[in-house]
Design an enzyme around this catalytic site. Structure first.
Site, mmCIF file in Angstrom:
data_model
loop_
_atom_site.group_PDB
_atom_site.id
_atom_site.type_symbol
_atom_site.label_atom_id
_atom_site.label_comp_id
_atom_site.label_asym_id
_atom_site.label_seq_id
_atom_site.Cartn_x
_atom_site.Cartn_y
_atom_site.Cartn_z
ATOM 1 N N THR A 116 1.022 -1.210 -0.066
ATOM 2 C CA THR A 116 0.157 -0.044 -0.026
ATOM 3 C C THR A 116 0.863 1.153 0.091
ATOM 4 O O THR A 116 2.086 1.138 0.462
ATOM 5 C CB THR A 116 -1.014 0.093 1.149
ATOM 6 O OG1 THR A 116 -1.335 1.390 1.393
ATOM 7 C CG2 THR A 116 -0.122 -0.243 2.512
ATOM 8 N N TYR A 140 -1.792 0.243 10.164
ATOM 9 C CA TYR A 140 -2.105 -0.620 9.062
ATOM 10 C C TYR A 140 -0.667 -0.540 7.997
ATOM 11 O O TYR A 140 -0.139 -1.574 7.504
ATOM 12 C CB TYR A 140 -2.797 -0.018 8.368
ATOM 13 C CG TYR A 140 -3.292 -0.396 6.799
ATOM 14 C CD1 TYR A 140 -3.442 -1.694 6.638
ATOM 15 C CD2 TYR A 140 -3.234 0.485 6.002
ATOM 16 C CE1 TYR A 140 -3.448 -2.062 5.167
ATOM 17 C CE2 TYR A 140 -3.311 0.209 4.394
ATOM 18 C CZ TYR A 140 -3.572 -1.174 4.184
ATOM 19 O OH TYR A 140 -3.589 -1.498 2.844
ATOM 20 N N LYS A 144 2.136 -3.466 6.781
ATOM 21 C CA LYS A 144 2.781 -3.711 5.346
ATOM 22 C C LYS A 144 4.099 -3.588 5.050
ATOM 23 O O LYS A 144 4.764 -4.253 4.429
ATOM 24 C CB LYS A 144 1.774 -2.798 4.616
ATOM 25 C CG LYS A 144 0.380 -3.140 4.354
ATOM 26 C CD LYS A 144 0.185 -4.431 3.759
ATOM 27 C CE LYS A 144 -1.509 -4.861 3.650
ATOM 28 N NZ LYS A 144 -1.557 -6.144 2.588
ATOM 29 N N ASN A 169 -4.959 4.557 -4.566
ATOM 30 C CA ASN A 169 -6.409 4.394 -4.251
ATOM 31 C C ASN A 169 -7.271 3.540 -5.201
ATOM 32 O O ASN A 169 -7.406 4.083 -6.321
ATOM 33 C CB ASN A 169 -6.938 5.589 -4.055
ATOM 34 C CG ASN A 169 -6.617 6.507 -3.019
ATOM 35 O OD1 ASN A 169 -5.521 6.688 -2.962
ATOM 36 N ND2 ASN A 169 -7.743 6.681 -2.020
ATOM 37 N N ARG A 281 -9.984 14.479 8.365
ATOM 38 C CA ARG A 281 -10.100 13.170 9.073
ATOM 39 C C ARG A 281 -8.610 12.726 9.609
ATOM 40 O O ARG A 281 -7.539 12.881 8.710
ATOM 41 C CB ARG A 281 -10.405 11.944 8.019
ATOM 42 C CG ARG A 281 -10.474 10.485 8.493
ATOM 43 C CD ARG A 281 -11.202 9.817 7.483
ATOM 44 N NE ARG A 281 -10.338 9.395 6.232
ATOM 45 C CZ ARG A 281 -10.628 8.732 5.392
ATOM 46 N NH1 ARG A 281 -11.771 8.034 5.022
ATOM 47 N NH2 ARG A 281 -9.452 8.458 4.343
HETATM 48 N N1 UDP Z 1 -13.128 11.111 1.805
HETATM 49 C C1 UDP Z 1 -14.064 12.017 2.219
HETATM 50 N N2 UDP Z 1 -15.258 11.705 2.826
HETATM 51 C C2 UDP Z 1 -15.509 10.183 2.997
HETATM 52 C C3 UDP Z 1 -14.456 9.361 2.509
HETATM 53 C C4 UDP Z 1 -13.442 9.934 2.300
HETATM 54 O O1 UDP Z 1 -14.100 13.384 2.104
HETATM 55 O O2 UDP Z 1 -16.610 9.982 3.351
HETATM 56 C C5 UDP Z 1 -11.724 11.604 1.473
HETATM 57 C C6 UDP Z 1 -10.769 11.424 2.415
HETATM 58 O O3 UDP Z 1 -10.559 12.259 3.432
HETATM 59 C C7 UDP Z 1 -9.552 11.372 1.575
HETATM 60 C C8 UDP Z 1 -10.127 10.880 0.119
HETATM 61 O O4 UDP Z 1 -11.571 11.041 0.352
HETATM 62 O O5 UDP Z 1 -9.049 12.650 1.381
HETATM 63 C C9 UDP Z 1 -9.861 9.289 0.020
HETATM 64 O O6 UDP Z 1 -10.076 8.696 1.038
HETATM 65 P P1 UDP Z 1 -10.451 6.992 1.007
HETATM 66 O O7 UDP Z 1 -10.782 6.810 2.277
HETATM 67 O O8 UDP Z 1 -11.213 6.552 -0.360
HETATM 68 O O9 UDP Z 1 -9.008 6.504 0.632
HETATM 69 P P2 UDP Z 1 -7.541 6.730 1.402
HETATM 70 O O10 UDP Z 1 -6.862 7.753 0.575
HETATM 71 O O11 UDP Z 1 -7.779 7.257 2.825
HETATM 72 O O12 UDP Z 1 -6.819 5.268 1.262
#
Ligand code: UDP
Length: 323
Positions: A116, A140, A144, A169, A281
């Site tokens: 990842t 996580y 990996k 992604n 987040r």
């Molecule tokens: N994201 C968001 N709302 C959601 C889920 C994801 O704004 O409900 C944003 C998240 O903060 C990140 C991007 O979308 O910037 C991709 O998130 P995802 O969880 O799909 O993949 P990650 O990059 O975390 O593996």
């Protein structure tokens, strides 16, 4: 060839099993159904089993001669890994060790491993090459990275031939609409957006619009699940031909912001898709984009579904079919 697909009832593994069966291989899918779905294990011979069960693995390897193993069977939620690291180290690291031990004992030396972009941690460069420092910021990513280190040692000591594929992604779905993403709970951006479009959720919680990016939302590199499958086949063939063991980045190489994904999804679905800006987040870097030049140049990997419209179109087709 006989190929073992561990985690073949999950999102990427199920697409992989379909691809390999269509290529004429004899596929065995091993999955404990902890996060996968029996309905997704439609291709190959499905064996319910857990990597923690060493005796079960021994008996599986005694009954088959696997030319290669592809290992998708891991937990992959960053937040969950922070809340319960033990679960992640046990499944992602210790259980993978079981698999490696049994592979070694049964002289099955070729492994394509799902790694990842989370192994890199906070990016220090605009796009990430494989030689970017590995400083994962959550259990996580660390689980990996640990496995990657173990693979390197097993390669040197026991002749394991391995490829660690660092996905950015993963997105999109089987264009036939048979397979797709179905996590529970769903945390990924594109499926969540499409659930809003389908009326299963009221709105998208958009995590942060004050990042240091052109529109303030996070930038990610979305790569179609079938392009990931294509890379697995390339990596497997490379190893079977005696190619060097190493890690490879897999991404489209172009980043899209959350706001851009939302806008493309609105146009693909024709739905309004309400969104509400929420706080950031924890653990989300502003930008994660792959430099996948090595996979393109040395494995001859080419992405077939690089357009974000296509990725979302396929995911939307799956979302509507499974309703
Ligand atoms: N994201 C968001 N709302 C959601 C889920 C994801 O704004 O409900 C944003 C998240 O903060 C990140 C991007 O979308 O910037 C991709 O998130 P995802 O969880 O799909 O993949 P990650 O990059 O975390 O593996």
């Amino acid at each position: 060839m006989q190929i073992l697909v561990v985690g073949g009832a999950g999102y990427i593994g199920s697409h992989m099993a379909k691809w390999l069966v269509n290529d004429g291989h004899e596929v065995v899918v091993l999955d404990n159904l902890s996060t996968g779905h029996a309905t997704a294990a439609r291709y190959g011979r499905f064996v319910t089993g857990d990597l923690a069960n060493r005796a079960g693995l021994e008996s599986l390897f005694a009954r088959h001669t696997f030319a290669a193993v592809m290992h998708f069977g891991a937990f992959s939620q960053v937040a969950e890994s922070m809340a319960d690291p033990a679960r992640y180290y046990a499944n992602n690291v210790a259980n993978t060790l079981n698999l490696l031990e049994v592979m070694h004992a049964h002289d099955a030396p070729v492994l394509v491993f799902s790694s990842t972009a989370a192994v890199y941690g906070e990016p220090e460069t605009v796009s990430l090459r494989e030689d970017h420092p590995l400083r994962p910021i959550n259990p996580y990513g660390r689980s990996k990275r640990m496995v990657e280190e173990i693979l390197e040692d097993y390669g040197k000591a026991y002749g394991l031939r391995w490829a660690a594929l660092r996905y950015f992604n993963a997105a999109g779905a089987d264009p036939d609409g048979e397979l797709g993403e179905q996590h529970d709970p769903e945390t990924h951006l594109i499926p969540i957006i499409l659930q809003v479009a389908a009326g299963k959720r009221s709105e998208l919680a958009l995590y942060g619009d004050d990042y240091d990016t052109p529109d303030g939302t996070c930038i990610r590199d979305y790569v179609h699940v079938l392009d990931l499958c294509a890379a697995h086949v390339r990596a497997m063939e490379h190893l079977l031909a005696g190619g060097v063991s190493r890690a490879w980045n897999l991404g489209n190489g172009s980043g899209f912001s959350v706001a851009e994904v939302l806008s493309v999804a609105r146009s693909v679905t024709g739905k309004e898709i309400p969104a509400r800006v929420m706080p950031r987040r924890p653990g989300d870097p502003a930008r994660l984009v792959a430099d996948s030049a090595a996979a393109r140049q040395l494995l001859g990997w080419e992405t077939q579904f690089a357009e974000l419209e296509t990725i979302i179109h396929h995911a939307w087709y799956w979302e509507r079919r499974r309703r």
